[in-house]
Enzyme design. Structure first.
Site, PDB file in Angstrom:
ATOM      1  N   GLU A  63      53.686  37.256 -77.904  1.00 36.51           N
ATOM      2  CA  GLU A  63      53.571  37.091 -79.360  1.00 36.51           C
ATOM      3  C   GLU A  63      54.709  37.768 -80.103  1.00 36.51           C
ATOM      4  O   GLU A  63      54.919  37.521 -81.298  1.00 36.51           O
ATOM      5  CB  GLU A  63      52.222  37.627 -79.849  1.00 36.51           C
ATOM      6  CG  GLU A  63      52.107  39.133 -79.958  1.00 36.51           C
ATOM      7  CD  GLU A  63      51.792  39.836 -78.640  1.00 36.51           C
ATOM      8  OE1 GLU A  63      51.468  41.035 -78.671  1.00 36.51           O
ATOM      9  OE2 GLU A  63      51.869  39.179 -77.579  1.00 36.51           O
TER      10      GLU A  63
ATOM     11  N   HIS B  93      55.044  41.132 -74.225  1.00 30.28           N
ATOM     12  CA  HIS B  93      54.239  40.595 -75.322  1.00 30.28           C
ATOM     13  C   HIS B  93      54.797  39.232 -75.736  1.00 30.28           C
ATOM     14  O   HIS B  93      55.793  39.170 -76.457  1.00 30.28           O
ATOM     15  CB  HIS B  93      54.269  41.547 -76.522  1.00 30.28           C
ATOM     16  CG  HIS B  93      53.502  42.801 -76.307  1.00 30.28           C
ATOM     17  ND1 HIS B  93      52.223  42.983 -76.783  1.00 30.28           N
ATOM     18  CD2 HIS B  93      53.823  43.947 -75.646  1.00 30.28           C
ATOM     19  CE1 HIS B  93      51.779  44.178 -76.437  1.00 30.28           C
ATOM     20  NE2 HIS B  93      52.737  44.783 -75.747  1.00 30.28           N
TER      21      HIS B  93
ATOM     22  N   CYS C 240      50.017  42.598 -71.505  1.00 28.79           N
ATOM     23  CA  CYS C 240      50.304  44.033 -71.404  1.00 28.79           C
ATOM     24  C   CYS C 240      49.089  44.784 -70.851  1.00 28.79           C
ATOM     25  O   CYS C 240      48.773  44.646 -69.681  1.00 28.79           O
ATOM     26  CB  CYS C 240      50.763  44.569 -72.755  1.00 28.79           C
ATOM     27  SG  CYS C 240      51.549  46.199 -72.686  1.00 28.79           S
TER      28      CYS C 240
END
Length: 202
Positions: A183, A181, A80
């Protein structure tokens, strides 16, 4: 176990990145200054904070200079904001980015800004990061707009009237980035982190 340095911009929480890295058997370490960069196997620029604040921290800490030195010899993944910092600059701030790529980061033009939620990523090329087309989780207001879909810009995502760069894959420079993202992107996101670890082990 791979020792991954996660850069601390001192403007946000990197807990979710740490948790995801531990799930894929990596050993994350917080990087606050250049001394923390010793003996890391790879570096992650996480997706927290604002462009200007992140640049100020990178420059003042000496980490920006070290990133330029490490690039090409140590795998680097930008997430990001971390991806955006690799470019010349951003509409979000007045300071220059790392300048590794020539495009400019623009405010996105979509039905809702910030863009928060799942978006479809189309992959247009091959990459050591081994990304799979599918839905990933985005949370951003700025992005590289209308990228030419070729190396190293292999992933694009449509959002409203914007076509945004969603995956950067520069194998020769060991430099990678995702606007989304990983994650927060469930199994597909974890697969990208696993691939980054595999690159690091080569």
């Amino acid at each position: 176990m791979v020792k991954l340095g996660v850069v601390d911009y001192r403007v946000g929480n990197v807990g979710s990145v740490f948790n995801a890295l531990r799930r894929v058997n990596a050993d994350p370490h917080l990087i606050k200054d250049i001394n923390d960069l010793s003996n890391v196997d790879a570096i992650i620029l996480p997706g927290v904070g604002s462009f200007n604040a992140a640049v100020v921290n990178l420059v003042n800490s000496g980490i920006a200079e070290e990133l330029n030195r490490f690039r090409g010899s140590v795998p680097i993944l930008g997430i990001c904001l971390g991806l955006q910092l690799m470019f010349r600059g951003s509409d979000e701030g007045k300071l220059s980015g790392l300048g590794w790529y020539g495009e400019w980061v623009r405010r996105i033009n979509g039905p809702r800004v910030p863009h928060i939620g799942w978006g479809y990523v189309k992959v247009n090329g091959e990459c050591g990061l081994a990304p799979t087309q599918g839905y990933y989780y985005f949370m951003h207001s700025y992005a590289v707009a209308n990228p030419t879909p070729s190396k190293p810009y292999i992933g694009i995502t449509k959002y409203g009237n914007s076509t945004i760069l969603s995956i950067l894959c520069d194998d020769n420079k060991l430099t990678y980035g995702t606007q989304f993202h990983p994650e927060k992107s469930s199994k597909l996101g974890l697969s990208i982190l696993r691939s980054f670890i595999s690159i690091t082990k080569r």
